[in-house]
Write a protein that holds these residues in place. Structure first.
Motif, PDB file in Angstrom:
ATOM      1  N   UNK A   1       0.862  -1.183   0.000  1.00 20.33           N
ATOM      2  CA  UNK A   1       0.000   0.000   0.000  1.00 20.33           C
ATOM      3  C   UNK A   1       0.898   1.232   0.000  1.00 20.33           C
TER       4      UNK A   1
ATOM      5  N   UNK B   1      -8.092   8.867   7.383  1.00 18.07           N
ATOM      6  CA  UNK B   1      -8.335   7.472   7.795  1.00 18.07           C
ATOM      7  C   UNK B   1      -7.572   6.448   6.963  1.00 18.07           C
ATOM      8  N   UNK B   2      -7.123   6.836   5.791  1.00 17.06           N
ATOM      9  CA  UNK B   2      -6.503   5.856   4.904  1.00 17.06           C
ATOM     10  C   UNK B   2      -4.994   5.808   5.029  1.00 17.06           C
TER      11      UNK B   2
ATOM     12  N   UNK C   1      -3.418   4.685   7.675  1.00 10.05           N
ATOM     13  CA  UNK C   1      -2.997   3.547   8.488  1.00 10.05           C
ATOM     14  C   UNK C   1      -2.671   2.351   7.613  1.00 10.05           C
ATOM     15  N   UNK C   2      -1.609   1.683   7.966  1.00  9.45           N
ATOM     16  CA  UNK C   2      -1.255   0.466   7.258  1.00  9.45           C
ATOM     17  C   UNK C   2      -0.565   0.704   5.932  1.00  9.45           C
ATOM     18  N   UNK C   3      -0.093   1.906   5.685  1.00 10.36           N
ATOM     19  CA  UNK C   3       0.651   2.149   4.448  1.00 10.36           C
ATOM     20  C   UNK C   3       2.046   1.556   4.575  1.00 10.36           C
ATOM     21  N   UNK C   4       2.577   1.091   3.445  1.00 14.81           N
ATOM     22  CA  UNK C   4       3.930   0.555   3.427  1.00 14.81           C
ATOM     23  C   UNK C   4       4.953   1.629   3.113  1.00 14.81           C
TER      24      UNK C   4
ATOM     25  N   UNK D   1      -1.007   7.941  10.720  1.00 15.46           N
ATOM     26  CA  UNK D   1      -0.754   6.565  10.294  1.00 15.46           C
ATOM     27  C   UNK D   1      -0.401   5.672  11.464  1.00 15.46           C
ATOM     28  N   UNK D   2      -0.029   6.290  12.599  1.00 11.71           N
ATOM     29  CA  UNK D   2       0.259   5.484  13.788  1.00 11.71           C
ATOM     30  C   UNK D   2       1.358   4.462  13.491  1.00 11.71           C
TER      31      UNK D   2
ATOM     32  N   UNK E   1       4.593   2.373  13.812  1.00 21.75           N
ATOM     33  CA  UNK E   1       5.213   1.871  15.028  1.00 21.75           C
ATOM     34  C   UNK E   1       6.677   2.282  15.136  1.00 21.75           C
TER      35      UNK E   1
END
Lengths: 202, 530
Positions: free
Chosen positions: A9, A75-76, A78-81, A109-110, A112
């Motif tokens: 993503x 909202x989109x 999050x979880x992006x590469x 994006x939170x 980590x």
């Protein structure tokens, strides 16, 4: 080679009007439309490619740069590469806003491990005669912000567009780390289970 | 001749509904004298098929238990509104359903699993499936699709995630979309999003229940602990890496959901077997125990022969169906002894059991599953199987089992009720159900699914969250249906279209008498523990 492809993503961020949608369309459909409309919310397209022998499917998310769409696009994240920060070389303000875009992405994006998250910076519209942002200035910003790769692109002329997206993929592959699998060994403890007469999740 | 369609809803008045059992432990019931003449109001625990002692299973309602987790109390009002809207659409849906059924009559669909995966997602074939299921991560990344490849559907799954996020951004939650004869149902089970699409007469709740099964299948492979861990560690994780090689399990589970009434009813069906033979098998399993053995399960195809459990440990039907699905989806267990980690999500979603899976003989349908808490237990369980087999042979029970396998089901002619084509009977307290062979009329896969769809519809009417029914009688062009639920049992019947309602009511009484007479053979009445 019929294995499943790696699915990544990728998010395009930047001021409205710098050419994010044109970059995506050039890369995915190899078309350029000078009469481009502002993106509303988000759009996305897929592109399959092979990088260093690996099959990859890119899920490319194009976002609306205008402020009024902030609640629609965040909202989109999050979880992006990988994140492609985009500015136009003929628009100094869009370059100066890169820091805000990076900050917004990191916040929503939170991620980590922020220090290691892959960014690629695109300076678009290099087909223009007048530049307000010099290449040296842009590269200096990239050095100061995590040493991310920098590409001077033109969606109109198809300059460096493929190279930029492929660099994004390589950045992700380079930072890929295996998931900790020790949890596979966690077994059921009957005595612990007895205390929970009803387990409800969510 | 005018085309008359009638749906008759009968409400019972003045009947107080039993208080729901909110504990997973089934309540043991003292055995009461079993009356010679059963009545529809049989008290739970005395109905045909009720065990004489404690139950084998967690005491699960047909519907509520599976959806309780996904509907917290704060959403009750929202759920009511949704159901009210759904009610308004019901009539239109039925007409749509009838039309589509007529269109599909005569169609033959070869559902090759590999072919389904390679389908072109831009083709009419892909779009015309009656049902679709999609699983994606909260980041919008595809994890599973029933038809087509996940990569090709990456954009569509992004749209699904987008729809869910847009609504949640406004402090709300999306449950379903109804449009143009389609239902699209959304279920968020963080960190997953499940989406079901249907153009059948399935209700939203039925579709949501099916998504719950898919979710539990995934948890069964990974544990909830690991599932949460991988996404906490990296939100962009591609879960297909961990699920690689398991797609056929989910594919097969979805086929079962279309055809097996057990998943609809939260119940399992037994292999018909003489009571004495079953007792020998159960006691042989009971004797072949090990320290960390929790469940010993003997299956015959998709039928339960017997289940022996550790004292104070109960198995949920959904977990048993996941075990059935695991065994039924793989042929690799036939040759030798399998040893696999498996999570039973209803029992405990946090960790793995380990299961020793083997067939008693390579050519036999008898499959033994030994479930242990110790992942080093393989040789102990292998020894348990050997001891079990020795005991079976010594007590001449193996031959009885093989003979029972020759007749794994029974024909409706044994019941002797004319105009009755098929039925499904569930004993609530035992968690077991019985159902005869499908008559020739419904043997084709498509007709079988159509009949199951009708049962599903009756089921959702009986168990409606706000307006449940006690019984329902419905006439269609091709059959008449009657369903009723009491405190002790649920019964679904399919009659010839020439039948009448009074015939249906009298058939119920006759059928209950027959089931009572046959309960020793059709049910497990004396479950054992070790």
């Amino acid at each position: 080679m019929s294995g499943k492809s790696l699915l990544l993503k990728v998010i395009l961020l930047g001021d409205g009007g710098v050419g994010k949608s044109s970059l995506m369309n050039r890369y995915v459909t190899d078309r350029f439309d000078s009469q481009s409309f502002h993106t509303i919310g988000v759009e996305f397209l897929n592109r399959d490619l092979e990088i260093d022998g690996r099959l990859v499917t890119l899920q490319i998310w194009d976002t609306a740069g205008q402020e009024r769409f902030k609640s629609l696009r965040t909202p989109f994240y999050r979880g992006a590469d990988c994140c492609l920060l985009t500015f136009a070389v003929d628009d100094l303000q869009s370059f100066q806003n890169l820091g805000c875009w990076k900050k917004e992405f990191m916040y929503y994006s939170d991620v980590r491990d922020p220090e290691r998250f892959p960014f690629v910076v695109l300076g678009n519209k290099v087909d223009k005669e007048e530049r307000e942002v010099g290449e040296d200035e842009a590269r200096a910003w990239c050095e100061e912000n995590g040493c991310c790769p920098y590409f001077e692109t033109s969606a109109k002329d198809d300059t460096n567009v493929g190279a930029a997206f492929e660099a994004a993929v390589r950045e992700v592959l380079a930072s890929e780390d295996p998931i900790d699998h020790t949890l596979l060994s966690s077994s059921i403890d009957l005595h612990g289970n007895r205390k929970v007469t009803r387990s409800s999740c969510c | 001749m005018p085309d008359v369609r009638m749906a008759a809803y009968v409400h019972s008045k003045g009947v107080s509904w039993e208080v729901k059992n909110d504990t997973l432990m089934p309540s043991d019931r003292l055995r009461q004298d079993r009356s010679e003449s059963p009545t529809p109001g049989l008290v739970e625990g005395t109905e045909p098929g009720a065990g004489q002692e404690g139950a084998m299973f967690v005491h699960a309602q047909s519907f509520e238990d599976l959806t309780a987790d996904s509907e917290p109390n704060t959403d009750n009002k929202s759920a009511e509104v949704d159901d009210a809207q759904e009610e308004a659409l019901e009539e239109g849906d039925e007409e749509e359903h009838l039309e589509s059924e007529q269109e599909e009559k005569g169609k033959e669909e070869l559902k090759n699993s590999n072919k389904a995966k390679e389908e072109d997602v831009t083709s009419e074939t892909w779009r015309s499936h009656r049902k679709h299921v999609f699983v994606l991560s909260e980041a919008g990344k595809p994890i599973y699709t029933r038809y087509g490849t996940e990569e090709a559907l990456s954009s569509i799954m992004g749209v699904m995630m987008l729809l869910m996020s847009f609504v949640e951004d406004k402090k709300n939650i999306i449950r379903s979309i109804h449009a143009d004869g389609y239902r699209v149902v959304f279920l968020r089970k963080t960190p997953l999003i499940l989406v079901g699409v249907s153009r059948t007469s399935c209700s939203d709740r039925e579709l949501t229940r099916e998504l719950q099964y898919v979710y539990f299948q995934i948890v069964s492979l990974l544990t909830l602990t690991q599932l949460n861990h991988v996404f906490q560690h990296r939100q962009s994780y591609d879960l297909r890496r961990l699920l690689a090689g398991s797609e056929h399990l989910t594919d097969n589970l979805l086929r079962l959901l279309d055809r097996d009434p057990g998943l609809l009813l939260s119940a399992v069906m037994c292999l018909p077997l003489a009571n004495s033979a079953r007792d020998v098998v159960s006691s042989s399993l009971q004797a072949a125990k090990a320290k960390n053995l929790v469940f010993s399960i003997l299956l015959a195809g998709n039928r339960l022969v017997t289940l022996v459990r550790k004292k104070d440990q109960f198995l949920h039907h959904m977990d048993l169906h996941l075990l059935f699905n695991l065994v039924g989806s793989s042929s690799s267990f036939r040759e030798g002894e399998g040893w696999t980690p498996i999570c039973l999500p209803k029992f405990n979603p946090a960790g793995f059991f380990h299961a020793h899976i083997s067939y008693l003989e390579p050519a036999s349908d008898l499959c033994l599953i030994l479930v242990s808490t110790d992942r080093e237990d393989f040789f102990n369980l292998s020894d348990c199987k050997k001891r079990f087999l020795e005991r079976l042979r010594r007590r001449s029970a193996y031959q009885s089992l093989q003979e029972a396998l020759n007749t794994p089901s029974y024909s409706l002619s044994q019941v002797g009720i004319p105009e009755l084509r098929h039925f499904v009977y569930k004993s609530k307290s035992s968690g077991l159900y019985t159902s005869p062979d499908l008559p020739a009329l419904y043997e084709g896969g498509e007709e079988q699914e159509r009949l199951m769809g009708l049962y599903q519809h009756l089921h959702s009417c009986l168990h409606h969250p706000t307006r449940p029914l006690r019984c329902i009688y419905r006439c269609t062009d091709t059959e008449n249906l009657y369903a009723l639920v009491t405190s002790g049992f649920e019964l679904y019947l399919c009659f010839s279209p020439l039948g009448t309602k009074s015939l249906a009511v009298s058939a119920v009484n006759r059928l209950l008498k027959w089931i009572r007479k046959e309960e020793d053979r059709l049910f497990i009445l004396s479950p054992l523990t070790y």
